[in-house]
Design a protein around this motif. Sequence first.
Motif, PDB file in Angstrom:
ATOM      1  N   ASP A 129       0.854  -1.192   0.000  1.00 16.73           N
ATOM      2  CA  ASP A 129       0.000   0.000   0.000  1.00 16.73           C
ATOM      3  C   ASP A 129       0.887   1.238   0.000  1.00 16.73           C
ATOM      4  N   GLU A 130       0.652   2.149  -0.927  1.00 15.57           N
ATOM      5  CA  GLU A 130       1.549   3.309  -1.058  1.00 15.57           C
ATOM      6  C   GLU A 130       1.535   4.226   0.166  1.00 15.57           C
ATOM      7  N   LEU A 131       0.499   4.149   1.007  1.00 21.54           N
ATOM      8  CA  LEU A 131       0.448   4.994   2.206  1.00 21.54           C
ATOM      9  C   LEU A 131       0.979   4.272   3.446  1.00 21.54           C
ATOM     10  N   GLY A 132       1.332   2.992   3.302  1.00 24.81           N
ATOM     11  CA  GLY A 132       1.724   2.172   4.443  1.00 24.81           C
ATOM     12  C   GLY A 132       3.152   2.373   4.855  1.00 24.81           C
ATOM     13  N   HIS A 172     -20.615  16.648  16.345  1.00 24.07           N
ATOM     14  CA  HIS A 172     -20.097  16.099  15.083  1.00 24.07           C
ATOM     15  C   HIS A 172     -18.861  15.278  15.409  1.00 24.07           C
ATOM     16  N   LEU A 173     -18.424  14.500  14.425  1.00 24.33           N
ATOM     17  CA  LEU A 173     -17.202  13.700  14.590  1.00 24.33           C
ATOM     18  C   LEU A 173     -16.090  14.313  13.747  1.00 24.33           C
ATOM     19  N   HIS A 174     -15.010  14.714  14.410  1.00 20.33           N
ATOM     20  CA  HIS A 174     -13.803  15.149  13.680  1.00 20.33           C
ATOM     21  C   HIS A 174     -12.996  13.883  13.420  1.00 20.33           C
ATOM     22  N   PHE A 175     -12.828  13.565  12.148  1.00 16.58           N
ATOM     23  CA  PHE A 175     -12.217  12.293  11.750  1.00 16.58           C
ATOM     24  C   PHE A 175     -10.986  12.581  10.888  1.00 16.58           C
ATOM     25  N   GLU A 176      -9.848  11.992  11.282  1.00 12.43           N
ATOM     26  CA  GLU A 176      -8.604  12.206  10.531  1.00 12.43           C
ATOM     27  C   GLU A 176      -7.958  10.882  10.176  1.00 12.43           C
ATOM     28  N   VAL A 177      -7.188  10.886   9.109  1.00 10.56           N
ATOM     29  CA  VAL A 177      -6.289   9.770   8.802  1.00 10.56           C
ATOM     30  C   VAL A 177      -4.871  10.330   8.760  1.00 10.56           C
ATOM     31  N   ARG A 178      -3.983   9.714   9.544  1.00 15.36           N
ATOM     32  CA  ARG A 178      -2.597  10.179   9.664  1.00 15.36           C
ATOM     33  C   ARG A 178      -1.647   9.075   9.227  1.00 15.36           C
ATOM     34  N   LEU A 179      -0.536   9.468   8.649  1.00 17.31           N
ATOM     35  CA  LEU A 179       0.433   8.489   8.158  1.00 17.31           C
ATOM     36  C   LEU A 179       1.587   8.346   9.142  1.00 17.31           C
ATOM     37  N   GLY A 180       2.119   7.128   9.256  1.00 14.59           N
ATOM     38  CA  GLY A 180       3.353   6.930  10.007  1.00 14.59           C
ATOM     39  C   GLY A 180       3.146   6.552  11.453  1.00 14.59           C
ATOM     40  N   PRO A 181       4.265   6.320  12.172  1.00 12.97           N
ATOM     41  CA  PRO A 181       4.227   5.726  13.512  1.00 12.97           C
ATOM     42  C   PRO A 181       4.227   6.728  14.664  1.00 12.97           C
ATOM     43  N   TYR A 182       4.164   8.040  14.380  1.00 12.31           N
ATOM     44  CA  TYR A 182       4.234   9.016  15.471  1.00 12.31           C
ATOM     45  C   TYR A 182       2.840   9.342  15.978  1.00 12.31           C
ATOM     46  N   VAL A 183       2.618   9.123  17.287  1.00 10.93           N
ATOM     47  CA  VAL A 183       1.306   9.339  17.893  1.00 10.93           C
ATOM     48  C   VAL A 183       1.328  10.630  18.692  1.00 10.93           C
ATOM     49  N   LEU A 194       0.544  18.511   7.341  1.00 12.30           N
ATOM     50  CA  LEU A 194       1.339  17.685   8.274  1.00 12.30           C
ATOM     51  C   LEU A 194       1.317  16.242   7.766  1.00 12.30           C
ATOM     52  N   ASN A 195       1.049  15.275   8.672  1.00 12.84           N
ATOM     53  CA  ASN A 195       1.048  13.874   8.204  1.00 12.84           C
ATOM     54  C   ASN A 195      -0.371  13.369   7.913  1.00 12.84           C
ATOM     55  N   ARG A 196      -1.305  14.298   7.675  1.00 10.82           N
ATOM     56  CA  ARG A 196      -2.689  13.891   7.434  1.00 10.82           C
ATOM     57  C   ARG A 196      -2.977  13.749   5.948  1.00 10.82           C
ATOM     58  N   VAL A 197      -3.923  12.850   5.638  1.00 12.62           N
ATOM     59  CA  VAL A 197      -4.453  12.752   4.277  1.00 12.62           C
ATOM     60  C   VAL A 197      -5.975  12.873   4.371  1.00 12.62           C
ATOM     61  N   ALA A 198      -6.614  13.141   3.228  1.00 12.38           N
ATOM     62  CA  ALA A 198      -8.064  13.316   3.210  1.00 12.38           C
ATOM     63  C   ALA A 198      -8.732  12.020   3.692  1.00 12.38           C
ATOM     64  N   ALA A 199      -9.427  12.115   4.833  1.00 11.59           N
ATOM     65  CA  ALA A 199      -9.899  10.914   5.515  1.00 11.59           C
ATOM     66  C   ALA A 199     -10.972  10.167   4.712  1.00 11.59           C
ATOM     67  N   GLU A 200     -11.981  10.915   4.255  1.00  8.62           N
ATOM     68  CA  GLU A 200     -13.081  10.258   3.533  1.00  8.62           C
ATOM     69  C   GLU A 200     -12.553   9.596   2.259  1.00  8.62           C
TER      70      GLU A 200
END
Length: 221
Positions: A129-132, A172-183, A194-200
């Motif tokens: 997966d290219e985002l993995g 409402h629900l604020h929903f994000e998708v973030r890449l990588g291992p940093y929490v 930053l390290n976010r991509v369009a969640a939907e």
Amino acid sequence: MRISLVLLSLVLAGVAGSVLWRRFSSPASQPRPLDPAFIRLTPSELSTLPLATRFDMPMGSEHGALTYNARAFRISRHLGDDLNGIGGGNSDLGDPVYAAGAGRVVYAGNPGPGWGKMIIVAHRLLEGDELGPVVQTMYAHLDSMQVQTGQKVRRGEVIGTVGTAEGAYLAHLHFEVRLGPYVNPGQGYADTPLNRVAAEQFVRAHRGAGADVLSPDSEKD
Ligand SMILES: [Zn+2]
């Protein structure tokens, strides 16, 4: 020279000591406090993350029916998607929030004003997966949380309910998708993604099923 080296090591030891003291002095029963430093998932944490073969939307139906995106990714510097029930207002208060994919809860707490309760789930993506190899889904402003840090979750499992961040917003629900291992709870707005991509969009690209296909419980991973 020698004296300044001694002084330097004393200062460094003091800094390290106070960091450790702060880290370990908070009572275990408290929610994990906001740590301004990044936490990096360790290699063993990463290798034992559940594999997420498919993703679904975290609210409404598996493909997000009965919800709309009131503020999409990058609108007004937004780092997530704001998912609302189609009834508008507070009609979605208390509605279930589902884990978007199989994973492990790496944060469940209240990082501060404006956020309310927040859950972050880390997922291992299919090889290639290219985002993995790792993504995180983040769910904020929750009214309640039904999972704890460290817990494994399945796709579609209820992890919390839609909230108002303690009255800061209409529900409402604020929903994000973030890449990588940093929490890091982080921030909801920034000049750069930053390290976010369009969640939907991420979920649509990783559904592994047609837009009209709902996933029976027995197939959930
Ligand atoms: Zn938002």
